[in-house]
Write an enzyme that holds these catalytic residues in place. Structure first.
Site, short mmCIF file in Angstrom:
data_model
loop_
_atom_site.label_atom_id
_atom_site.label_comp_id
_atom_site.label_asym_id
_atom_site.label_seq_id
_atom_site.Cartn_x
_atom_site.Cartn_y
_atom_site.Cartn_z
N GLY A 51 0.70 -1.16 -0.07
CA GLY A 51 0.00 0.02 -0.12
C GLY A 51 0.75 1.32 -0.01
N CYS A 52 0.35 2.34 0.71
CA CYS A 52 1.08 3.60 0.52
C CYS A 52 2.36 3.54 1.30
CB CYS A 52 0.04 4.64 1.18
SG CYS A 52 1.12 6.21 1.57
N PHE A 53 3.30 3.91 0.78
CA PHE A 53 4.84 3.81 1.59
C PHE A 53 4.91 4.80 2.60
CE2 PHE A 53 6.54 5.98 -2.75
CZ PHE A 53 5.92 7.10 -2.27
N CYS A 55 2.65 4.71 4.97
CA CYS A 55 2.31 4.02 6.13
C CYS A 55 3.32 2.92 6.43
CB CYS A 55 1.22 3.25 5.66
SG CYS A 55 -0.34 4.30 5.59
N TYR A 194 -4.49 12.46 5.68
CA TYR A 194 -4.39 11.22 5.47
C TYR A 194 -3.64 10.42 6.55
CZ TYR A 194 -2.86 6.98 2.93
OH TYR A 194 -2.52 5.47 2.60
#
Length: 218
Positions: A51-53, A55, A194
């Site tokens: 997923g989002c790096f 995170c 976010y």
């Protein structure tokens, strides 16, 4: 009959999206011989996409034995990928992290445990609200030993969940560092919506699952 046509078109669209990554160039990446990154100054490197790096960076930086985490792109068939290019889903790359760690303190196997404990392992092409092949889950191996560790843990988790685990298993080829503004993002932007709504909650869920691997200041 009119109701069936839109459903057919939707199915066709998703079929095209799912097969977009599997082209000749991407197959060459998947079937390549892995590149092993040598240990330098006692530190090893491991590579993960989940997923989002932003995170994933925060998660691995909370773990004992991890010195640094760098955000970037890996797993694709194009050179010098950018954030904009990877977001098209046509480069084959996923947002990934380079984990620089001390193998005397934490093992590769434990890093894989951290990987699975910090995500929804059955979500395909994404994590949470982030969807698309650029957010798909990939674990990269550098040698056969690492590959066997990954496959063993993936199979064991699949049996526990009684579901297929989505993470792809790739031979590591090259890691491309992301733009400077993506590095240390959660630390530098704690007010970001976010970060507050997705990244921090994901980090906290992981901490609750594996408190034994956390650094003292986390």
């Amino acid at each position: 009959m009119k109701k069936l046509i839109p459903l057919f078109l939707i199915a066709l669209l998703f079929s095209c999206q799912n097969s977009a990554q599997v082209n000749k160039e991407q197959n060459a990446v998947i079937n390549a011989k892995p590149v092993e990154v040598p240990i330098k100054n006692g530190k090893a490197k491991a590579y993960f996409a989940s997923g989002c790096f932003w995170c994933v960076e925060a998660i691995y930086e909370s773990v004992k034995g991890v010195d640094e985490v760098i955000n970037g792109y890996s797993g694709g068939h194009t050179n010098n990928p950018t954030y904009e290019a990877s977001n098209t889903g046509r480069t084959g790359h996923a947002e990934a992290v380079e984990v620089i760690y001390d193998p005397q303190v934490i093992s590769f196997a434990t890093l894989v445990d951290v990987y699975f404990a910090s995500q929804n392992p059955t979500q395909v092409n994404g994590q949470g609200p982030d969807n698309g092949s650029q957010y798909r889950s990939i674990i990269f191996y550098q040698n056969d030993n690492q590959k066997q560790i990954i496959l063993m843990k993936k199979e064991a988790l699949s049996k526990i969940l009684n579901k297929e685990v989505a993470a792809e298993v790739y031979p590591f080829q090259k890691f491309w560092k992301a733009e400077d503004y993506h590095q240390n993002y959660e630390k530098l932007h704690p007010e970001n919506r976010y970060v507050q709504g997705v990244s921090v909650p994901r980090l906290n869920r992981f901490k609750a699952k594996m408190p034994e691997v956390l650094k003292e200041n986390h």
